[in-house]
Write a protein that holds these residues in place. Structure first.
Motif, mmCIF file in Angstrom:
data_model
loop_
_atom_site.group_PDB
_atom_site.id
_atom_site.type_symbol
_atom_site.label_atom_id
_atom_site.label_comp_id
_atom_site.label_asym_id
_atom_site.label_seq_id
_atom_site.Cartn_x
_atom_site.Cartn_y
_atom_site.Cartn_z
ATOM 1 N N UNK A 84 0.977 -1.240 -0.081
ATOM 2 C CA UNK A 84 -0.023 0.143 0.041
ATOM 3 C C UNK A 84 1.123 1.176 0.077
ATOM 4 N N UNK A 85 0.354 2.242 -0.315
ATOM 5 C CA UNK A 85 0.941 3.677 -0.724
ATOM 6 C C UNK A 85 1.169 4.173 0.812
ATOM 7 N N UNK A 86 2.107 5.097 0.977
ATOM 8 C CA UNK A 86 2.747 5.742 2.492
ATOM 9 C C UNK A 86 1.398 6.546 3.040
ATOM 10 N N UNK A 87 0.490 7.207 2.329
ATOM 11 C CA UNK A 87 -0.504 8.090 2.822
ATOM 12 C C UNK A 87 -1.597 7.315 3.521
ATOM 13 N N UNK B 204 -7.276 4.728 15.456
ATOM 14 C CA UNK B 204 -5.970 5.373 15.974
ATOM 15 C C UNK B 204 -4.898 5.905 14.639
ATOM 16 N N UNK B 205 -4.884 4.681 13.998
ATOM 17 C CA UNK B 205 -4.290 4.973 12.611
ATOM 18 C C UNK B 205 -4.919 6.122 11.676
ATOM 19 N N UNK B 206 -6.139 6.048 11.461
ATOM 20 C CA UNK B 206 -6.847 6.927 10.757
ATOM 21 C C UNK B 206 -6.695 8.430 11.271
ATOM 22 N N UNK B 207 -6.991 8.279 12.401
ATOM 23 C CA UNK B 207 -6.875 9.717 13.091
ATOM 24 C C UNK B 207 -5.505 10.374 12.950
ATOM 25 N N UNK C 56 -5.121 11.836 9.549
ATOM 26 C CA UNK C 56 -5.802 13.025 9.461
ATOM 27 C C UNK C 56 -5.093 14.008 10.314
ATOM 28 N N UNK C 57 -4.774 13.769 11.686
ATOM 29 C CA UNK C 57 -4.370 14.966 12.672
ATOM 30 C C UNK C 57 -2.998 14.961 12.869
ATOM 31 N N UNK C 58 -2.248 13.935 12.573
ATOM 32 C CA UNK C 58 -1.028 13.918 13.096
ATOM 33 C C UNK C 58 -0.785 13.030 14.418
ATOM 34 N N UNK D 145 -1.771 4.903 16.260
ATOM 35 C CA UNK D 145 -1.124 6.063 16.104
ATOM 36 C C UNK D 145 0.466 5.799 15.897
ATOM 37 N N UNK D 146 0.991 5.147 16.692
ATOM 38 C CA UNK D 146 2.574 4.923 16.647
ATOM 39 C C UNK D 146 2.725 4.247 15.342
ATOM 40 N N UNK D 147 2.082 3.125 15.065
ATOM 41 C CA UNK D 147 2.674 2.632 13.727
ATOM 42 C C UNK D 147 2.243 3.387 12.650
ATOM 43 N N UNK D 148 1.634 4.474 12.545
ATOM 44 C CA UNK D 148 1.371 5.355 11.391
ATOM 45 C C UNK D 148 2.859 5.900 10.956
ATOM 46 N N UNK D 149 3.634 6.167 12.002
ATOM 47 C CA UNK D 149 4.901 6.858 12.376
ATOM 48 C C UNK D 149 6.141 5.992 11.753
#
Length: 391
Positions: free
Chosen positions: A124-127, A259-262, A265-267, A313-317
């Motif tokens: 999947x793409x980064x975004x 958490x990943x979706x937020x 969107x929000x950082x 949220x952590x794994x988004x980074x």
């Protein structure tokens, strides 16, 4: 770029990780019965619960790197087939030490987290990484399945068939995964283990590891020790404690994609600031309500929501830290999270043996959450200051 077969890779990886996490969580739901069968102390029981978490955490680092190098399909399949050996042997174990040795190798099931997320991230793409890796993390539902099903299997068929039935299950899932997935082409250049570990020189890797130590470590610790809390503090039955723990796992896991979706969107930092502050409050509530079931339950429920959001949220980074070394960073951060789940059960066992209460354990959780909140805010300010200096 999204590849053909990406949805199937995500779905079957999540299924395989769920099956593996049922195995990884096998001891927690029936720890009390195992304690009676082998006449174990509280500390011995805690060590048995925590042992699979240790190996399953440390080996996430090489497993993530090997997934980058050899491909997720091959590594995932080999890992699941390996699990049949300690499961079969555990069914014949006649002593605590033999069971403990099997528990160590059953810990390999926990490494599938790094394999799954590394494999899926390449499709999947980064975004979209925040949401997609959150969905891949739904494999944590294996912990809920274990808390619901393992006590039933134990009561009907005995301890041996708990392990043997899981061995049969993982062979079936391995076959489905192998037939249903395909391997993406390898990168033109594959890095050595030493080159992959260069990410340890980057500060974000360490911060993410500490944050995941709290969020995923807290999730694992509650998943494996909550049945003990509920039975000892509130005299719940094994089945009832297992169902309530399964509820905790389900809530924390299902909210992980949010958490990943937020974070998309929000950082991630904004989401994590709320998460860490909330966990500190929940820890305080639980520390003060060890004799009050309703208040303790509310604290647990809120903690499950916050820990799940934090995991996403952590794994988004993670892909942002090093795009060419996703496997290494996934393995390192995942290992930190798993180790965060290894220590609390042992510490709680020692605290309870020495003081007769678990209060200090929740105080330590509150202090850790406050430390993570400070680090999150401090690194945000440091990043802003660097931008100003470069302008």
């Amino acid at each position: 770029m999204r590849h053909n077969g990406s949805a199937r890779a995500l779905g079957l990886s999540t299924l395989a990780m769920t099956a593996s996490f049922v195995i990884w969580s096998v001891f927690s739901p029936i720890a009390g019965q195992i304690q009676e069968i082998f006449q174990l102390s509280t500390l011995q029981k805690s060590v048995l619960i925590a042992t699979p978490i240790l190996l399953g955490s440390i080996l996430r680092i090489p497993m993530g790197i090997y997934t980058d190098r050899y491909g997720g399909k091959k590594v995932f399949t080999a890992t699941m087939l390996f699990l049949t050996l300690p499961l079969l042997l555990a069914g014949w174990a006649q002593s605590y030490w033999m069971l403990l040795l099997c528990a160590l190798f059953i810990g390999m099931a926990g490494t599938t987290f790094a394999v799954s997320l590394t494999y899926v991230s390449r499709w999947f793409t980064p975004e979209r990484q925040g949401l997609i890796l959150g969905l891949a993390g739904l494999g944590n539902l294996g912990g809920a399945v274990a808390n619901f099903s393992i006590p039933i299997i134990f009561s009907r068929y005995g301890l041996s068939w708990v392990f043997w039935s899981l061995a049969i299950m993982i062979v079936v899932v391995t076959l489905i995964f192998w037939l249903g997935t395909k391997e993406l082409p390898k990168p033109a250049q594959t890095k050595t283990f030493k080159q992959s570990m260069e990410v340890l020189k980057q500060e974000p890797t360490w911060f993410l590891s500490i944050f995941y130590f709290l969020t995923f470590g807290g999730f694992v610790a509650f998943s494996v020790y909550l049945p003990t809390f509920l039975k000892e503090l509130f005299q719940l039955s094994v089945t009832d404690a297992g169902l309530k723990t399964a509820g905790f796992v389900v809530v924390a896991t299902l909210i992980r994609p949010l958490g990943g979706y937020l974070a998309d969107r929000l950082g991630s930092r904004k989401v994590l600031a709320v998460v860490f502050a909330g966990i500190a409050v929940c820890a305080l509530v639980m520390a003060l309500s060890l004799q009050h079931f309703v208040a303790f339950s509310v604290g647990c429920l809120m903690a499950s929501v916050l820990l799940g959001l934090g995991n996403g949220a952590v794994f988004k980074m993670v892909p942002e830290v090093s795009t060419g070394n996703t496997g290494a960073v996934t393995g390192i951060v995942g290992a930190a999270g798993g180790i965060g789940g290894f220590f609390p059960p042992i510490v709680l066992g020692i605290i309870n043996d020495l003081s007769g209460a678990y209060t200090l354990g929740f105080v330590l959780l509150m202090i850790t959450a406050c430390a993570c909140l400070w680090m999150n805010l401090a690194t945000k300010r440091l990043k802003a200051a660097k931008k100003v200096a470069m302008a």
